[in-house]
Structures are given as structure tokens and as C-alpha cells.
Design a protein around this motif. Sequence first.
Motif, PDB file in Angstrom:
ATOM      1  N   LEU A 285      10.152  -0.721 -20.780  1.00  0.00           N
ATOM      2  CA  LEU A 285       8.772  -1.190 -20.866  1.00  0.00           C
ATOM      3  C   LEU A 285       8.568  -2.039 -22.118  1.00  0.00           C
ATOM      4  N   GLU A 286       9.003  -1.527 -23.256  1.00  0.00           N
ATOM      5  CA  GLU A 286       8.756  -2.210 -24.523  1.00  0.00           C
ATOM      6  C   GLU A 286       9.607  -3.465 -24.693  1.00  0.00           C
ATOM      7  N   GLN A 287      10.838  -3.434 -24.171  1.00  0.00           N
ATOM      8  CA  GLN A 287      11.745  -4.563 -24.374  1.00  0.00           C
ATOM      9  C   GLN A 287      11.582  -5.658 -23.324  1.00  0.00           C
ATOM     10  N   ASN A 288      11.288  -5.276 -22.085  1.00  0.00           N
ATOM     11  CA  ASN A 288      11.369  -6.237 -20.994  1.00  0.00           C
ATOM     12  C   ASN A 288      10.100  -6.417 -20.165  1.00  0.00           C
ATOM     13  N   ILE A 289       9.311  -5.356 -20.022  1.00  0.00           N
ATOM     14  CA  ILE A 289       8.165  -5.423 -19.107  1.00  0.00           C
ATOM     15  C   ILE A 289       6.883  -5.837 -19.832  1.00  0.00           C
ATOM     16  N   LYS A 290       6.512  -5.092 -20.851  1.00  0.00           N
ATOM     17  CA  LYS A 290       5.267  -5.374 -21.584  1.00  0.00           C
ATOM     18  C   LYS A 290       5.210  -6.798 -22.148  1.00  0.00           C
ATOM     19  N   PRO A 291       6.337  -7.356 -22.645  1.00  0.00           N
ATOM     20  CA  PRO A 291       6.266  -8.737 -23.165  1.00  0.00           C
ATOM     21  C   PRO A 291       5.866  -9.784 -22.126  1.00  0.00           C
ATOM     22  N   THR A 292       5.896  -9.428 -20.846  1.00  0.00           N
ATOM     23  CA  THR A 292       5.544 -10.400 -19.805  1.00  0.00           C
ATOM     24  C   THR A 292       4.063 -10.347 -19.419  1.00  0.00           C
ATOM     25  N   ILE A 293       3.299  -9.479 -20.029  1.00  0.00           N
ATOM     26  CA  ILE A 293       1.929  -9.228 -19.579  1.00  0.00           C
ATOM     27  C   ILE A 293       1.084 -10.501 -19.561  1.00  0.00           C
ATOM     28  N   ASN A 294       1.257 -11.360 -20.556  1.00  0.00           N
ATOM     29  CA  ASN A 294       0.410 -12.550 -20.632  1.00  0.00           C
ATOM     30  C   ASN A 294       0.868 -13.680 -19.707  1.00  0.00           C
ATOM     31  N   ARG A 295       1.893 -13.415 -18.904  1.00  0.00           N
ATOM     32  CA  ARG A 295       2.282 -14.356 -17.861  1.00  0.00           C
ATOM     33  C   ARG A 295       1.482 -14.092 -16.578  1.00  0.00           C
ATOM     34  N   ALA A 296       0.768 -12.974 -16.555  1.00  0.00           N
ATOM     35  CA  ALA A 296      -0.008 -12.595 -15.372  1.00  0.00           C
ATOM     36  C   ALA A 296      -1.330 -13.349 -15.316  1.00  0.00           C
ATOM     37  N   ASP A 297      -1.802 -13.600 -14.097  1.00  0.00           N
ATOM     38  CA  ASP A 297      -3.107 -14.237 -13.914  1.00  0.00           C
ATOM     39  C   ASP A 297      -4.240 -13.223 -14.017  1.00  0.00           C
ATOM     40  N   ILE A 298      -3.957 -11.982 -13.631  1.00  0.00           N
ATOM     41  CA  ILE A 298      -4.955 -10.914 -13.677  1.00  0.00           C
ATOM     42  C   ILE A 298      -4.311  -9.685 -14.296  1.00  0.00           C
ATOM     43  N   ILE A 299      -5.005  -9.035 -15.221  1.00  0.00           N
ATOM     44  CA  ILE A 299      -4.513  -7.808 -15.846  1.00  0.00           C
ATOM     45  C   ILE A 299      -5.509  -6.690 -15.552  1.00  0.00           C
ATOM     46  N   LEU A 300      -5.037  -5.653 -14.883  1.00  0.00           N
ATOM     47  CA  LEU A 300      -5.849  -4.457 -14.621  1.00  0.00           C
ATOM     48  C   LEU A 300      -5.486  -3.417 -15.664  1.00  0.00           C
ATOM     49  N   LYS A 301      -6.424  -3.044 -16.512  1.00  0.00           N
ATOM     50  CA  LYS A 301      -6.156  -2.067 -17.577  1.00  0.00           C
ATOM     51  C   LYS A 301      -6.695  -0.707 -17.154  1.00  0.00           C
ATOM     52  N   LYS A 302      -5.812   0.283 -17.132  1.00  0.00           N
ATOM     53  CA  LYS A 302      -6.199   1.636 -16.745  1.00  0.00           C
ATOM     54  C   LYS A 302      -6.506   2.484 -17.973  1.00  0.00           C
ATOM     55  N   GLY A 303      -7.432   3.416 -17.771  1.00  0.00           N
ATOM     56  CA  GLY A 303      -7.746   4.377 -18.809  1.00  0.00           C
ATOM     57  C   GLY A 303      -6.922   5.640 -18.636  1.00  0.00           C
ATOM     58  N   ALA A 304      -7.183   6.622 -19.479  1.00  0.00           N
ATOM     59  CA  ALA A 304      -6.387   7.848 -19.492  1.00  0.00           C
ATOM     60  C   ALA A 304      -6.492   8.636 -18.194  1.00  0.00           C
ATOM     61  N   ASN A 305      -7.565   8.429 -17.432  1.00  0.00           N
ATOM     62  CA  ASN A 305      -7.751   9.169 -16.185  1.00  0.00           C
ATOM     63  C   ASN A 305      -7.163   8.440 -14.971  1.00  0.00           C
TER      64      ASN A 305
END
Length: 316
Positions: A285-305
Motif C-alpha cells: 500500500l505505502e510503496q505502490n498503491i497509495k502513491p497512485t491516488i492522485n492519478r484517479a479522477d474520483i477519490i472515495l474516502k471512507k471513515g472508520a465505520n
Amino acid sequence: MNVSDSNYSPYILFDREKWANLRFNTPLTLTEKEIEELRGLNEKLSIEEVSEVYLPLTRLLNLYIIASQQLHNVTDTFFGEKTRKVPYIIGIAGSVAVGKSTTARIIQALLSRWPNHPKVDLVTTDGFLHPNAVLEERGLLGRKGFPESYNIKELINFLSRIKSGEANVTAPIYSHLYYDIIPNHYIEINQPDIVIVEGINVLQTPRNEDENLPSVYVSDFFDLSIYVDAEVTDISRWYVERFKLLRKTAFRNPVSYFNKYANLTEEEAEEIAAGIWSNINQRNLEQNIKPTINRADIILKKGANHTVSSIKLKKM
């Protein structure tokens, strides 16, 4: 809509209430029973979540798809010829255990109820993992899910054929029960209106040392991409919770690859799951997945629930 940082961010930020209002009169076409069947193992997917998050989302996607279809027709008119129908491709990325598979299933179910694009197919990139025998030979079995564990050339070839409008394109099938590719078993994609491609790796780009990879990215074939996001501490907890639930269900199947975990105590299961998470999935996640987040057109952010708390939409 939050415009306080609108001059600096490529995204427009919506809180859940503002986003929910964008549903307008879009009808809910799924029953409570259908929503329950789409829910992931340890997720809380309610009618409210579908109505407030996914209905506005699929309304927006529907508008994008209609515009794309119209553009295709205009292009045909310009060239004076009728070309093959080309599907609209949506990529969905995010961490293991974040709930992207559920998101993909909901979007598929809702989009398939719209009259102008009734055929919606879903493909997971798990099918493009190298078989376990290959991963073992290369010393990569402990890095399953990392970029090098996928047959990216095959995935790109698959997407290229789909995007060309080719009929009867096949993709390998991955079994979570056997934790491996099922030999000689395939899914067939036959000129759908929409293809949803879901996987942790779909927004990643080749590294400099990947000299043998094509000079195109998986995401080059997407018309739109979505990233399902959450805090690492929450995803870690969801992963451990899911592992403990699987220990009482799927892992009890004698043929399951993970059957060895079925008789663990609660404490042992939690310890092993936390170890797998921190040593493999969190690193990926930290090395390969999360760094790509800003390549997305839409970001859905989930909360703790496990419910979506905010949505980011990239500015056009």
C-alpha cells in the motif's frame, strides 16, 4: 462542496451531505436484499450508503458515458464510417481490504439498470497474477499483489483488445479459495457497454527497471478511474477483522489454501493477520498503491465505520 483550496488542488471536495444532494431524482433500482448480496464480508453497506454516495456517483458516470457515446458517434460522422462499439472502461483502485470490490459490484449493479448501457462487465486484475508455480520459481510468492507478481503484458493486451471493440475476449480466473489461477478457466468479455476493471494495481505505472514492459500503462485504457481510500489504521483493522471472519467460514473448507488457519485461536488469528498485513499488504500500500491516488479522477474516502465520508472529483 469545499472550495477553500480550489486554487491549489486539482480536485473539488464534497462532504457526504453535499454529494448526496447531487442524486436529484435518480431512482434507487436495487432492493435491500440485492444490496445485502453485494456487501463485502465485514462491511456495513446500507440503503442510505447506496442512496447518498453511489446513486449520485452513478448518475455522474452515466452522464460521462452518454457524452462518450455521443463523441464516438460524432467521430464516426466525421470519418464517414461506422466503427465497432467501444466499451467505456472504469478503473477502480485501492488497498487490500478497503472495500473496492464491493464498490465495483455496486457500481456495476447500478449502471446496468440505466437504459442506454445495460451490459456492464466486471473484471478483477487478480486473474492476471502469475500462477503460484511461477511466483515460487521467481521467489515472489510472499510478494503476491506487488507489481512484479502480475503479468502486466497480458493485462495490457487484454485491455487493448477490449478497447478496440473486439468480441469474445477472455481473461484468466483467479480463485481466492485455492489462492491461485484456475488453469484452463476463463471469463469472456463480449462487447459490453461498460467494463469495470478492479484491482490494487490498476493505477500503477511501470518502474524504470521494467524495460520489458510495454510503453503504455494499464490506466491508459481507462475512460475514468476511481480510488477507494481510508486511513491505514482503519484498513489494517478491517483486514484483521476479515481474516478472523474467514477463519470461521471459508478457511474451514478442506480444500482452501488457508485451511491451516481454520483452527487458530482468536488471539493467534489476530497476531498472524496483523503480521501478514504489516509485512506484505501495508508495505505494498505505502510503496505502490497509495502513491497512485492522485492519478484517479474520483477519490472515495471512507471513515472508520467503513462508510464513505467525502468525495473528491478531479476538475475537468
